[in-house]
Design a protein around this motif. Structure first.
Motif: not given
Length: 421
Positions: A268-274, A278-279, A360-361
């Motif tokens: 589990l990683h609590t970080g912020e990802f793209e 929706n970008g 899709n991205y």
């Protein structure tokens, strides 16, 4: 010519085994021939007897050629020097159960980026990196035996793939996917830095393990930023934020006298990802893996002759993850030549599946990302001496990105030499 080269590559693997077998019959190993360390271990024992000091100096040299498919045909060369030490503190201080400290560092150089020839979802070599001189792990470790089980821990600058995901029978393969599983560990933070520590980037962390009879549980807590894999990163270019939590439960068993191991783990990683939908950004990536290793045939002394393994991984974090599913499996034939007990002939296959959001991205960015990719690897590790080995390797990719866009099968031949000084 490319098909002649492929046949020659396969022939090299077979020839390495039986040529070495013939030489073994005529030459009896003596002295340095039987040393697992060419010079350092003996020199340390003479100069620093009973010091508990173990120096580390290892060299790997490789060549890799893309023979067909992929982006273009070509050959690269690379080299990795690993150096460091481990010190038993009890030997120095006389204090019982005082643990040990250790450090490892790298020097890596390559003649060219192999991704210019083959851009696949897996990487042909598990030592590919940016050109660097870099400190890797720096740690303190200790173990305790008690009447209710054994306890162990490590703390310092650590790499998660040193403690999780790996299987002994998968270690012989050179393709990077047989080490750190792409679904579990191949992920970048929203700022582009690596979320999980793994070769060749370590970060601050700690692990704790408890083992009782055939059962063990290991927990790992790491900093959520491992830095960037760039030449200017000398091993300490990370910031302390977010948390990467790992766990693994293992059980050793025996069926009809044949040993096996099963492992269930995840992270589990609590970080912020793209957010690939929706970008924007999203938090809390998590994934799971299941690994099984099984002896299939043993000799009269109980040593494995044939062994197999399989690993499966899955991530439900489809809004974040590039890869959602992964499977690999392999078969190891130990000592295929009776007079060479340390040689291994191995065949493995790995397959990875991408998420729909990732595809899709990529399309929105004008790039191509396939739904899945499979790699088959045939390798022979020839242990020439206890300290020196050569390993020809053949890999086939279905179907990597190609220059024409038709995703042709790619055939890659490589060879590694390794010397433990």
């Amino acid at each position: 010519m490319k098909y002649i080269a492929a046949v020659s590559a396969a022939s090299t693997i077979t020839f390495s085994a039986f040529a070495a077998d013939a030489n073994a019959e005529n030459e009896k190993p003596q002295g340095w021939w039987e040393r697992e360390s060419l010079v350092l271990e003996e020199a340390t024992n003479r100069l620093l007897p009973d010091s508990g000091f173990t120096p580390i100096l290892n060299w790997m040299g490789e060549t890799w050629s893309n023979l067909s498919g992929g982006l273009k045909h070509g050959t690269t060369f690379d080299s990795l020097i690993t150096f460091g030490f481990e010190q038993d503190i009890e030997k120095l201080s006389g204090v019982k159960n005082s643990g040990r400290i250790g450090l490892t560092a790298y020097y890596y150089a390559q003649s060219g980026n192999f991704e210019n020839y083959l851009s696949g979802m897996s990487v042909a070599s598990n030592i590919f990196s940016s050109n660097m001189t870099r400190v890797f792990e720096v740690y303190y470790a200790n173990e305790f035996e008690t009447g209710v089980g054994n306890f162990a821990f490590r703390i310092g600058q650590l790499a998660a793939d040193e403690d999780f995901m790996g299987l002994d029978y998968a270690d012989v393969f050179l393709n990077s996917s047989f080490g750190a599983i792409p679904v579990n560990a191949d992920l970048g933070l929203a700022n582009g830095r690596m979320a999980f520590s793994q070769y060749s980037l370590a970060t601050f962390g700690a692990t704790a393990e408890y083992a009782y009879e055939d059962f063990s549980i290991k927990l790992g807590l790491y900093n959520g930023d491992a830095g960037d894999d760039v030449a200017s990163n000398h091993g300490f270019d990370y910031k302390l934020h977010d948390v990467a939590f790992w766990y693994a439960l293992s059980y050793n068993y025996s069926i009809a006298g044949l040993g096996g191991t099963v492992v269930f783990g995840g992270n589990l990683h609590t970080g912020e990802f793209e957010d690939l939908r929706n970008g924007g950004t999203a938090t809390n990536f998590y994934s799971f893996y299941l690994a099984i290793q099984q002896d299939l045939l043993c000799d009269d002394e109980g040593n494995p002759v044939l062994g197999a393994f399989c690993r499966l991984a899955y991530s439900p974090s489809s809004e974040i993850a590039t890869y959602s599913k992964y499977i690999d499996a392999g078969l190891n034939w130990f000592a295929p030549c009776k007079s060479r007990p340390d040689d291994i002939l191995a065949l493995g296959v790995s397959a990875v599946n991408t998420t729909k959001n990732a595809r899709n991205y990529a399309e929105a960015e004008g790039e191509r990302l396939g739904k899945y990719e499979t790699c088959v690897e045939l390798t022979y590790r020839c242990q020439v001496t206890k300290s020196f080995s050569v390993q020809p390797d053949l890999q086939m990719y279905f179907y990597p990105e190609s220059r024409s866009g038709d995703r042709q099968t790619s055939l890659v031949f490589g060879a590694r030499a390794e010397l433990n000084f």
